[in-house]
Motif scaffolding. Structure first.
Motif, short mmCIF file in Angstrom:
data_model
loop_
_atom_site.label_atom_id
_atom_site.label_comp_id
_atom_site.label_asym_id
_atom_site.label_seq_id
_atom_site.Cartn_x
_atom_site.Cartn_y
_atom_site.Cartn_z
N SER A 1 0.84 -1.20 0.00
CA SER A 1 0.00 0.00 0.00
C SER A 1 0.87 1.24 0.00
CB SER A 1 -0.92 0.00 1.22
OG SER A 1 -1.73 1.15 1.23
N VAL A 2 0.51 2.18 -0.85
CA VAL A 2 1.21 3.47 -0.92
C VAL A 2 0.17 4.58 -0.81
CG1 VAL A 2 2.48 5.05 -2.41
CG2 VAL A 2 3.17 2.67 -2.27
N TYR B 1 -3.27 3.82 -2.56
CA TYR B 1 -3.29 2.72 -3.51
C TYR B 1 -2.92 1.43 -2.80
CZ TYR B 1 -4.03 5.46 -7.69
OH TYR B 1 -4.58 6.26 -8.65
N LYS C 1 -2.20 -1.97 -6.66
CA LYS C 1 -2.31 -1.25 -7.94
C LYS C 1 -3.67 -0.60 -8.19
CE LYS C 1 -0.93 -5.03 -9.88
NZ LYS C 1 -0.29 -5.92 -8.90
N ARG D 1 -0.81 6.68 -9.74
CA ARG D 1 -0.93 5.29 -10.14
C ARG D 1 0.10 4.46 -9.38
NH1 ARG D 1 1.52 5.00 -16.30
NH2 ARG D 1 3.22 6.49 -16.02
N GLN D 2 -0.15 3.17 -9.32
CA GLN D 2 0.78 2.24 -8.67
C GLN D 2 1.15 1.17 -9.67
OE1 GLN D 2 -0.66 -0.05 -5.25
NE2 GLN D 2 1.36 0.09 -4.29
N TYR E 1 4.83 -2.13 -7.02
CA TYR E 1 4.25 -1.36 -5.92
C TYR E 1 4.78 0.05 -5.79
CZ TYR E 1 2.47 -5.95 -4.80
OH TYR E 1 1.88 -7.18 -4.88
N SER E 2 5.72 0.45 -6.65
CA SER E 2 6.13 1.85 -6.66
C SER E 2 4.96 2.69 -7.17
CB SER E 2 7.38 2.06 -7.50
OG SER E 2 7.09 1.83 -8.86
N SER E 3 5.07 3.99 -6.98
CA SER E 3 3.93 4.84 -7.32
C SER E 3 4.41 6.18 -7.87
CB SER E 3 3.08 5.07 -6.06
OG SER E 3 1.99 5.94 -6.32
N CYS F 1 5.18 10.60 0.62
CA CYS F 1 4.70 9.27 0.26
C CYS F 1 4.84 8.39 1.50
CB CYS F 1 5.53 8.73 -0.89
SG CYS F 1 5.20 7.01 -1.30
N SER G 1 4.23 4.22 2.96
CA SER G 1 3.87 2.85 2.60
C SER G 1 3.45 2.08 3.85
CB SER G 1 5.02 2.13 1.89
OG SER G 1 6.04 1.70 2.78
#
Lengths: 114, 116
Positions: free
Chosen positions: A31-32, A49, A52, A67-68, A72-74, A91, A93
């Motif tokens: 989760s981000v 997010y 995704k 967007r993801q 899992y990067s965003s 940001c 996580s």
């Protein structure tokens, strides 16, 4: 293990331009979330997010999008920048969605809009 | 309207004494609370959290107390050390309902200054 990383650290843009900010979560976190912090205020929620998919959105205009990716990067995108978008963008996580544990923050990207 | 309030913008405490930071909330749906510490030019660092099923949680020098009836929580730091000088944020979240996550709701922060 590396913590949450964000790039770039600082950015200067002019009104009307577009900006993309990037975030890599802690390894294993799915989760981000993105937050905006202006001077003298606490961070304000923009997006969350998970796997995704967008799972939550704060009270921000449609100029803000995110967007993801499968890893899992965003990315956070802001179009048609306004002077008021100048802020620290954070940001965070977390392992799970919801209250399975705390959110861990990156160092932030400081955006200045001239 | 602010749902999480930290009414003291700053607090000065002598090294070795107890620091007590306070936070009030208005949204009765909040049931998970966190404290973060922030140094200039860094992101917030997670300190301690508490679920609404508890009224106290301890981690080393840090203890968080939750009074649900008063919608009030506090962070106690004992003993206070010079490295504790930072801005402290209280944050809260409501259960994820599937209809959308609201993320964390933060207060404006309290600047804690530890005097030598």
């Amino acid at each position: 293990d590396a913590g949450v990383t964000q790039s770039p650290t600082h950015l200067i843009k002019t009104r009307g331009q577009q900006v993309t900010l990037r975030c890599s979560p802690i390894s294993g976190h799915k989760s981000v979330s993105w937050y905006q912090q202006v001077l003298g205020q606490g961070p304000q929620f923009i997006f969350q997010y998970y796997e995704k998919e967008e799972r939550g959105r704060g009270n921000f205009p449609d100029r803000f999008s995110a967007r993801q990716f499968p890893n899992y990067s965003s990315e956070l995108n802001v179009n048609a920048l306004l002077l008021g978008d100048s802020a620290l963008y954070l940001c965070a996580s977390s392992l799970l969605l919801g209250q399975g544990g705390p959110q861990y923050f990156g160092p932030g990207t400081r955006l200045l809009v001239l | 309207d602010q749902q999480v309030k930290q009414n003291s913008p700053s607090l000065s405490v002598q090294e070795g004494r107890i620091s007590i930071l306070n936070c009030d909330y208005t949204n009765s749906m909040f049931d998970y609370f966190l404290w973060y510490k922030k140094y200039p030019a860094e992101g917030p660092t997670f300190l301690i959290s508490i679920s609404s099923i508890k009224d106290k949680n301890e981690d080393g020098r840090f203890t968080v107390f939750l009074n649900k009836s008063a919608k009030h929580l506090s962070l106690h730091i004992v003993p206070s050390q010079p490295g504790d000088s930072a801005v402290y944020f209280c944050a809260a979240s409501a259960p994820y309902s599937g209809g959308g996550a609201d993320g964390l709701t933060f207060g404006k922060g309290t600047h804690l200054i530890i005097q030598p």
